[in-house]
Structure formats: C-alpha cells, structure tokens
Design an enzyme around this catalytic site. Structure first.
Site, short mmCIF file in Angstrom:
data_model
loop_
_atom_site.label_atom_id
_atom_site.label_comp_id
_atom_site.label_asym_id
_atom_site.label_seq_id
_atom_site.Cartn_x
_atom_site.Cartn_y
_atom_site.Cartn_z
N HIS A 68 41.60 38.45 34.81
CA HIS A 68 42.07 38.11 33.45
C HIS A 68 42.74 39.27 32.73
CE1 HIS A 68 40.39 34.08 33.30
NE2 HIS A 68 39.25 34.53 33.77
N HIS A 153 35.73 43.47 41.72
CA HIS A 153 35.77 42.24 40.93
C HIS A 153 36.08 41.08 41.87
CE1 HIS A 153 36.11 40.41 36.94
NE2 HIS A 153 37.03 39.63 37.47
N HIS A 178 32.68 39.73 37.85
CA HIS A 178 33.47 38.49 37.85
C HIS A 178 32.65 37.21 37.77
CE1 HIS A 178 36.64 35.55 38.54
NE2 HIS A 178 35.99 35.08 39.59
FE LIG Z 1 34.92 38.03 33.78
FE LIG Z 2 37.10 37.72 36.55
#
Ligand SMILES: [Fe+2]
Ligand SMILES: [Fe+2]
Length: 265
Positions: A68, A153, A178
């Site tokens: 993100h 992640h 994550h």
């Molecule tokens: Fe996240």
């Molecule tokens: Fe993520």
C-alpha cells in the site's frame, strides 16, 4: 541494543495508539531505535506527509511500508527526499524512494533497515531474496552495520519463514508484516537472527484486519465493491522488542508486545 518494531499502523486509531504509547515505551524499554510499518497509516491506505510526521513526532525512527506504500499519490512528492521512509526494495528499477537505509541509533550504533515484499499471493515483483542479498553484500552485519533488520512484507507464511532461514546469522532480525495478525512463532534462530512470521497490527482489533467489520462482511457476502473505512473499535499496540548483543553480534531475545490501548481513540 534494543529495537522496537511496531506492526502495520492502521489509520488514525493506530497513529493515536503510537502517539500515546511510544514516548513511554521508548523510555521504559530503553529503546535504541524504533521502526514501524506505516503502509496503512493514512486512513488505512498509504502514507501522507502529515501522517508520517505524526509517527516521527511520536518517536518512530524509520517507517517501512508494503503493497500500500503508494496508495496516497502525495507520497510520490516527498519519498525520494525522505530517507526515513522505505518502500519494498524489489519494485521495478526507477520506482521512487528506496528499499533500505543505514541509520544511526541512540548510542551511535549503525542499523541497516531493509524492506522487501513477498511474491506469493501478491504482485509478482522482483526476487525479494536477491534484493536483500544485494543490500547485505553492500553492508554486511559487523562490517557496514552493527544491526540489520529486515521487514519481509508478505502474505504467505512459507515465504516469510524461508526468508528468516535464508538470513539466519546474517541479519539481527527478520520480521514479517502485512497480514495484520500476530503469529505465535517468535524465536531466535540458531545462527542468532530474531524471527517472527507476523508482528501484527497497531490499530482496531474490532474490525477485520483494520476495516469496519460490517463493511468487510458486506464485501465478502455480496461481492459488490464496497468503500472500506477504518474501524475504531478496540485499538491495540502490536509489535516486537528485539534485544541484540554487541559481541558477538546476534539477537538474544524477541518478545511480543500485544497491548490493548483502551481510551486512546
Ligand atoms: Fe498492512
Ligand atoms: Fe500490506
């Protein structure tokens, strides 16, 4: 050396928890360095200048991210000049920002932080193992850095466990982010690397990994596009405290911090 890694900070509830708790934790835990994953810090999606400044102001030394990282286009205007914010290193060449940086901790220790993203059940980026390898070759533990922390992640537990073993003895800590759900496998691997598959999240446990639960359930049951909003219910701080010795360079402890933060939001 004592390093706190804070799991994905979710929107304002997560930032408020960090703002309320981190100054105290820096003191009580005698932290040398604090890292936080901030990929969901701005309304659940990405990071803005103001939200990043909130986290730095609370005592975060380095912000890592993930899939993100660029949800807020604003970040493209400042990430190239902001050495304290990392995005996964294994994005294509030419992507703004950087995936690793060498920091100086409280007592002058050099700490390399590397951020990479897994490829299983995620966007197929470049090889995260090769990406970390290149950073370690340029700045090996004990030579270029006194401590190395890798934020892996990723969605798949297998890929994260694999990264832990791959770097055992060569990094101080490999922590997974994550999934927003903390795992129960924190340990020191035989070579001296602290490892956990997922640190969890700092945000509202009353939602579905941060999202208002009624909206998440509506999306799951109707399969219609639903605009997600951040939940404010039951905020928690979730992270790990990593302790490392100077000689020989190895992690000696990894301790989960899973604290409800009632009354913060
Ligand atoms: Fe996240
Ligand atoms: Fe993520």
């Amino acid at each position: 050396m004592r390093i706190l890694f804070i799991g994905d900070i979710i929107g304002k509830p997560g930032r408020d928890v960090v703002g309320a708790e981190l100054p105290r934790l820096r003191d009580v835990l005698k932290l040398d360095f604090a890292i936080a994953n901030g990929e969901n810090a701005a309304g659940g999606f990405g990071l803005t200048r103001a939200t990043a400044n909130d986290l730095f102001g609370a005592g975060v030394d380095c912000i890592t991210t993930g899939n993100h990282w660029a949800d807020q286009k604003e970040i493209l205007s400042f990430i190239s000049d902001e050495d304290r914010i990392l995005r996964p290193k294994n994005y294509p060449a030419g992507t703004p920002g950087k995936g690793a940086n060498l920091f100086v901790a409280r007592e002058g220790q050099r700490i390399l932080v590397v951020n990479v993203m897994g490829r299983v059940f995620m966007d197929p980026l470049d090889d995260p193992f090769a990406a970390v390898e290149a950073e370690l070759a340029a700045c090996p533990l004990g030579e270029g850095a006194d401590a190395i922390v890798v934020d892996m992640h990723a969605e798949a537990t297998s890929e994260k466990v694999g990264m832990g073993w791959y770097l055992d003895g060569r990094a101080t800590a490999v922590v997974g982010t994550h999934t927003h759900v903390p795992t129960a496998d924190a340990r020191i691997l035989p070579g001296g690397t602290a490892y956990i598959t997922d640190v969890g999240m700092t945000g509202p446990r009353g939602g579905v990994i941060g999202v208002k639960r009624e909206l998440a359930i509506e999306a799951m049951t109707t399969k219609m596009p639903i605009r997600f909003e951040v939940s404010t219910e039951d905020p928690w701080l979730q992270g790990v405290l990593i302790t490392a010795s100077d000689q020989p360079l190895r992690a000696t402890a990894i301790e989960q911090i899973l604290e409800p933060a009632p009354g913060i939001v």
